[in-house]
Design a protein around this motif. Structure first.
Motif, PDB file in Angstrom:
ATOM      1  N   ALA A  28       0.851  -1.372  -0.142  1.00  0.00           N
ATOM      2  CA  ALA A  28       0.033  -0.009   0.098  1.00  0.00           C
ATOM      3  C   ALA A  28       0.866   0.925  -0.142  1.00  0.00           C
ATOM      4  CB  ALA A  28      -0.948  -0.223   1.190  1.00  0.00           C
ATOM      5  N   ASP A  29       0.738   1.817  -0.932  1.00  0.00           N
ATOM      6  CA  ASP A  29       1.691   3.762  -1.017  1.00  0.00           C
ATOM      7  C   ASP A  29       0.639   4.659  -0.853  1.00  0.00           C
ATOM      8  OD1 ASP A  29       3.680   1.797  -2.338  1.00  0.00           O
ATOM      9  OD2 ASP A  29       3.332   1.892  -4.253  1.00  0.00           O
ATOM     10  N   TYR A  30       0.040   4.596  -0.687  1.00  0.00           N
ATOM     11  CA  TYR A  30      -1.357   6.172   0.012  1.00  0.00           C
ATOM     12  C   TYR A  30      -1.852   5.691   1.084  1.00  0.00           C
ATOM     13  CZ  TYR A  30      -0.834   5.571  -5.159  1.00  0.00           C
ATOM     14  OH  TYR A  30       0.427   6.014  -6.168  1.00  0.00           O
ATOM     15  N   VAL A  31      -2.541   6.314   1.565  1.00  0.00           N
ATOM     16  CA  VAL A  31      -4.047   7.002   2.393  1.00  0.00           C
ATOM     17  C   VAL A  31      -4.851   8.050   2.108  1.00  0.00           C
ATOM     18  CG1 VAL A  31      -4.082   7.849   4.717  1.00  0.00           C
ATOM     19  CG2 VAL A  31      -1.888   6.458   4.409  1.00  0.00           C
ATOM     20  N   VAL A  51      -9.807  -2.178   4.577  1.00  0.00           N
ATOM     21  CA  VAL A  51      -8.927  -0.774   4.912  1.00  0.00           C
ATOM     22  C   VAL A  51      -9.209  -0.403   6.233  1.00  0.00           C
ATOM     23  CG1 VAL A  51      -7.339   1.051   4.736  1.00  0.00           C
ATOM     24  CG2 VAL A  51      -7.960  -0.625   2.723  1.00  0.00           C
ATOM     25  N   PRO A  52      -8.128  -0.563   6.626  1.00  0.00           N
ATOM     26  CA  PRO A  52      -8.255  -0.697   8.378  1.00  0.00           C
ATOM     27  C   PRO A  52      -8.623   1.204   8.446  1.00  0.00           C
ATOM     28  CG  PRO A  52      -5.917  -0.652   8.071  1.00  0.00           C
ATOM     29  CD  PRO A  52      -7.166  -0.887   6.928  1.00  0.00           C
ATOM     30  N   ILE A  53      -9.808   1.780   9.911  1.00  0.00           N
ATOM     31  CA  ILE A  53      -9.913   2.877   9.937  1.00  0.00           C
ATOM     32  C   ILE A  53      -8.896   3.132  11.040  1.00  0.00           C
ATOM     33  CG2 ILE A  53     -11.976   4.505  11.103  1.00  0.00           C
ATOM     34  CD1 ILE A  53     -14.050   2.566   8.416  1.00  0.00           C
ATOM     35  N   ALA A  54      -8.593   3.679  10.775  1.00  0.00           N
ATOM     36  CA  ALA A  54      -7.313   3.879  11.523  1.00  0.00           C
ATOM     37  C   ALA A  54      -7.070   5.325  12.972  1.00  0.00           C
ATOM     38  CB  ALA A  54      -5.881   3.397  11.575  1.00  0.00           C
ATOM     39  N   GLY A  55      -7.226   6.299  12.350  1.00  0.00           N
ATOM     40  CA  GLY A  55      -7.746   7.815  12.476  1.00  0.00           C
ATOM     41  C   GLY A  55      -8.860   8.098  12.758  1.00  0.00           C
ATOM     42  N   ILE A  56      -8.857   9.591  13.602  1.00  0.00           N
ATOM     43  CA  ILE A  56     -10.448   9.823  14.271  1.00  0.00           C
ATOM     44  C   ILE A  56      -9.596  11.027  14.416  1.00  0.00           C
ATOM     45  CG2 ILE A  56     -12.388  10.228  14.469  1.00  0.00           C
ATOM     46  CD1 ILE A  56     -13.453   7.301  14.629  1.00  0.00           C
ATOM     47  N   LEU A  57      -9.756  12.290  14.461  1.00  0.00           N
ATOM     48  CA  LEU A  57      -9.802  13.874  14.069  1.00  0.00           C
ATOM     49  C   LEU A  57     -11.056  14.688  15.069  1.00  0.00           C
ATOM     50  CD1 LEU A  57      -5.687  14.341  13.398  1.00  0.00           C
ATOM     51  CD2 LEU A  57      -6.939  14.256  16.749  1.00  0.00           C
ATOM     52  N   GLY A  58     -11.375  16.095  15.066  1.00  0.00           N
ATOM     53  CA  GLY A  58     -12.373  16.525  15.078  1.00  0.00           C
ATOM     54  C   GLY A  58     -11.464  17.602  13.746  1.00  0.00           C
ATOM     55  N   ASP A  59     -11.989  18.077  13.253  1.00  0.00           N
ATOM     56  CA  ASP A  59     -11.751  19.271  11.688  1.00  0.00           C
ATOM     57  C   ASP A  59     -10.400  20.221  12.342  1.00  0.00           C
ATOM     58  OD1 ASP A  59     -13.428  21.119  12.954  1.00  0.00           O
ATOM     59  OD2 ASP A  59     -14.432  20.697  11.034  1.00  0.00           O
ATOM     60  N   GLN A  60     -11.231  20.490  13.510  1.00  0.00           N
ATOM     61  CA  GLN A  60      -9.489  21.795  13.572  1.00  0.00           C
ATOM     62  C   GLN A  60      -8.461  20.698  14.281  1.00  0.00           C
ATOM     63  OE1 GLN A  60     -10.180  24.553  12.442  1.00  0.00           O
ATOM     64  NE2 GLN A  60     -11.888  24.148  11.667  1.00  0.00           N
ATOM     65  N   GLN A  61      -9.044  20.213  15.102  1.00  0.00           N
ATOM     66  CA  GLN A  61      -7.276  19.412  15.711  1.00  0.00           C
ATOM     67  C   GLN A  61      -6.968  18.424  15.049  1.00  0.00           C
ATOM     68  OE1 GLN A  61     -10.210  19.457  17.063  1.00  0.00           O
ATOM     69  NE2 GLN A  61     -10.361  19.288  19.591  1.00  0.00           N
ATOM     70  N   ALA A  62      -7.273  18.539  13.718  1.00  0.00           N
ATOM     71  CA  ALA A  62      -6.933  17.523  12.311  1.00  0.00           C
ATOM     72  C   ALA A  62      -5.684  18.087  11.948  1.00  0.00           C
ATOM     73  CB  ALA A  62      -7.456  17.217  11.311  1.00  0.00           C
ATOM     74  N   VAL A  96      -6.567  -2.205  -1.784  1.00  0.00           N
ATOM     75  CA  VAL A  96      -5.100  -3.038  -1.709  1.00  0.00           C
ATOM     76  C   VAL A  96      -3.982  -1.896  -1.319  1.00  0.00           C
ATOM     77  CG1 VAL A  96      -5.931  -5.167  -2.720  1.00  0.00           C
ATOM     78  CG2 VAL A  96      -4.713  -3.491  -3.433  1.00  0.00           C
ATOM     79  N   ASP A  97      -4.165  -1.045  -2.057  1.00  0.00           N
ATOM     80  CA  ASP A  97      -3.640   0.539  -1.758  1.00  0.00           C
ATOM     81  C   ASP A  97      -3.354   1.153  -1.276  1.00  0.00           C
ATOM     82  OD1 ASP A  97      -2.614  -0.144  -5.169  1.00  0.00           O
ATOM     83  OD2 ASP A  97      -4.600   0.252  -5.225  1.00  0.00           O
ATOM     84  N   LEU A  98      -4.195   1.104  -0.116  1.00  0.00           N
ATOM     85  CA  LEU A  98      -4.625   2.363   0.691  1.00  0.00           C
ATOM     86  C   LEU A  98      -3.401   1.294   2.356  1.00  0.00           C
ATOM     87  CD1 LEU A  98      -7.618   3.270   0.122  1.00  0.00           C
ATOM     88  CD2 LEU A  98      -6.163   3.721  -0.258  1.00  0.00           C
ATOM     89  N   ALA A  99      -3.371   1.878   3.089  1.00  0.00           N
ATOM     90  CA  ALA A  99      -2.626   1.649   4.312  1.00  0.00           C
ATOM     91  C   ALA A  99      -3.530   1.515   5.541  1.00  0.00           C
ATOM     92  CB  ALA A  99      -1.705   1.661   4.768  1.00  0.00           C
ATOM     93  N   ALA A 100      -4.462   2.414   5.100  1.00  0.00           N
ATOM     94  CA  ALA A 100      -5.377   3.581   5.941  1.00  0.00           C
ATOM     95  C   ALA A 100      -6.788   3.792   5.903  1.00  0.00           C
ATOM     96  CB  ALA A 100      -4.693   3.192   7.483  1.00  0.00           C
ATOM     97  N   ILE A 101      -7.477   3.988   6.738  1.00  0.00           N
ATOM     98  CA  ILE A 101      -8.180   5.643   6.420  1.00  0.00           C
ATOM     99  C   ILE A 101      -8.124   6.463   7.211  1.00  0.00           C
ATOM    100  CG2 ILE A 101     -11.208   5.513   6.202  1.00  0.00           C
ATOM    101  CD1 ILE A 101     -10.932   3.508   4.338  1.00  0.00           C
TER     102      ILE A 101
END
Length: 541
Positions: free
Chosen positions: A2-5, A237-248, A71-76
């Motif tokens: 996987a080369d992308y997120v 694909v694993p869902i592996a990150g969550i951040l509110g928009d301003q914190q992101a 298959v090209d994605l490491a994570a979402i």
């Protein structure tokens, strides 16, 4: 390999899916706007089913443009409009009502009742626990409104059939299977925007939830901002990150050191200052919030200044007043004059957020003379964004004891160079825009990629960040302070505008608008302004 997120950016006006490379560059993008539902004055809603439909569509658009598959994605990673409240039935998967948006002010009476009579705890009642003042902005009072006003909702909630989430939880639940085993989670940054989370323990506070009549069974499990929550059913694909928009955006701007700050210019403005692992209470109208948490590491906190109306003021001049036909034209008009001609616009359309928190304020245009023309008004609209940001920055300097040396900026309005130069002028510090301005989505991508080892950690984010353009102050100190002094005078003219007469008038106008909308919408309209019923079987509308 996987080369992308993939990052899903579920915002106030649209949903986007952006594919990022390992160097933090945009590889492909899909975007879809959703309807802004305005049943009456002060009410702002979104259709959760439309948002979910659009999310699937933009993922397909982004991957299709890049000719990629799962298959090209490491994570979402997911980032989202915070505070916007969705309540849905876990057995049917359908929202019981439209999402109540962060800008919505219908909960003003609930907020007043929770604060108690004058002389009681008031707006600061829960601040020592959750870091937030009692305000219509946050999710908790919105949940209470839904349970109090949607027929059958409270009974279903108390029997364990309803789930709550900001739009991050809504998307994760649907992406991971929905009624077929969907994961009900949120992260610490979103949880810190509900008024229901204890900032120290990072867990739901039972006493506040009880005060608001919210069953704990409705609330999602609180997780860190960077860990594997589940797997997307369709893409695997694993869902592996969550951040509110301003914190992101703060994360994407690599503001990892204590004292670093960023400001996002969008529908509203949101400035965050990293305070490290220390919880810093505000004495100057700011919010204390969680900035991010990586896995099992200690949470990092922030002070936040939230401004309700900045970019939406330009939209108002376009849509309501007809001064421009495209938002980009505001800069062209503003460039025709050297100053505002003495005109100031205070866009308190539904009250004022930081540092005032006055829901009884209303917008004003002051300082008008026969000399003032449309060019001055256009410039005053841009300057209103910069002045409001100065007020927040001053409060941050006072609360933190740290003078902000420069301000990193992002968001749609940072393309406006006239605004950015005036922002530097009125702050008296450099304003810096990164090369990759999509820092909100990028921050969510980084959080997800770090969780699965695609990136090693914060240092990769720092290494990828590049300065795009810098604006330095050109205004002398005396003129800077004269302009700001006049702005402060203009703001005071908006205070205490709403009284019983204006409240009744606003309600009358709103009810008439709602009746017209109901007649236009016909039998599919969900909302009855006085009391709602369950949503139609296909969609909350």
């Amino acid at each position: 390999m996987a080369d992308y997120v993939l990052a899903i950016d579920q915002g106030t006006t649209s949903t986007r899916a952006i594919v990022f490379t390992k160097s933090g560059q945009i590889h492909a993008l899909g975007q879809q706007e959703h309807e802004q539902i305005l049943p009456r004055a002060g009410w702002v809603e979104h259709d959760p089913a439309e948002i979910w439909d659009n999310t699937r569509e933009v993922i397909g658009l982004a991957l299709g443009k890049a000719n990629l598959t799962g298959v090209d994605l490491a994570a979402i990673g997911i980032t989202n409009q915070r505070e916007t409240t969705v309540v849905w039935d876990k057995t049917t998967g359908k929202a019981v009502y439209n999402a109540i948006v962060w800008q919505d002010t219908r909960t003003s009476r609930i907020v007043a009742e929770l604060g108690g009579e004058e002389g009681a705890e008031g707006a600061d009642k829960y601040k020592h626990i959750c870091g937030l003042p009692l305000a219509t902005y946050f999710s908790g009072p919105k949940i209470k409104w839904l349970l109090d006003n949607v027929d059958g909702a409270r009974e279903k909630a108390e029997s364990g059939d309803l789930l709550f989430g900001n739009t991050d939880s809504w998307l994760v639940w649907n992406l991971t299977g929905g009624t077929d085993g969907g994961v009900h989670v949120t992260d610490v940054t979103n949880a810190s925007r509900t008024m229901l989370m204890d900032l120290q323990t990072l867990s739901w506070d039972e006493s506040i939830a009880a005060d608001m009549g919210i069953p704990l069974s409705m609330l999602p499990q609180i997780k860190s901002s960077s860990e594997v929550y589940g797997e997307s059913n369709k893409l695997q694909v694993p869902i592996a990150g969550i951040l509110g928009d301003q914190q992101a955006a703060t994360f994407g701007q690599a503001c990892f050191e204590k004292g670093m700050s960023k400001n996002t210019y969008g529908t509203g403005n949101f400035m965050l200052l990293n305070t490290g692992t220390e919880i810093v209470p505000s004495e100057n109208g700011l919010l204390t919030t969680v900035c991010y948490q990586l896995g099992d590491q200690a949470a990092v906190y922030a002070l936040e200044g939230s401004i309700a109306v900045t970019g939406s003021l330009v939209q108002w001049l376009r849509d309501n007043i007809g001064l421009i036909t495209h938002t980009e034209q505001i800069e062209e008009l503003a460039q025709q004059v050297d100053d505002n001609g003495g005109c100031y616009i205070v866009p308190a359309f539904s009250g004022l957020f930081a540092p005032y928190w006055k829901d009884d304020a209303r917008g004003a245009i002051v300082g008008l003379t026969r000399y003032v023309n449309k060019f001055h008004i256009a410039r005053a609209a841009l300057e209103a964004t910069a002045f409001q940001t100065r007020e927040v920055l001053d409060a941050m300097n006072t609360d933190s004891g740290v003078e902000v040396a420069q301000l990193r900026v992002d968001g749609g309005m940072v393309a406006n160079e006239t605004l950015m130069q005036f922002q530097a002028d009125i702050l008296g510090v450099d304003v810096v825009r990164p090369k990759v301005a999509e820092t909100t989505a990028l921050g969510a991508a980084y959080a997800a990629g770090i969780a699965v080892g695609f990136w090693d950690g914060e240092q990769d984010v720092i290494d990828n960040w590049e300065e795009g353009q810098r604006w330095s102050p050109q205004l002398d100190d005396a003129e800077r302070e004269r302009l700001f002094r006049n702005w402060k005078k203009a703001v005071t003219r908006t205070f205490d505008w709403v009284d019983e007469d204006t409240e009744a008038q606003e309600k009358e106008v709103a009810d008439e608008a709602a009746d017209q909308a109901a007649r236009a919408a016909g039998p599919n309209l969900l909302l009855n302004p006085a009391r709602t019923t369950a949503a139609p079987p296909d969609r909350a509308r």
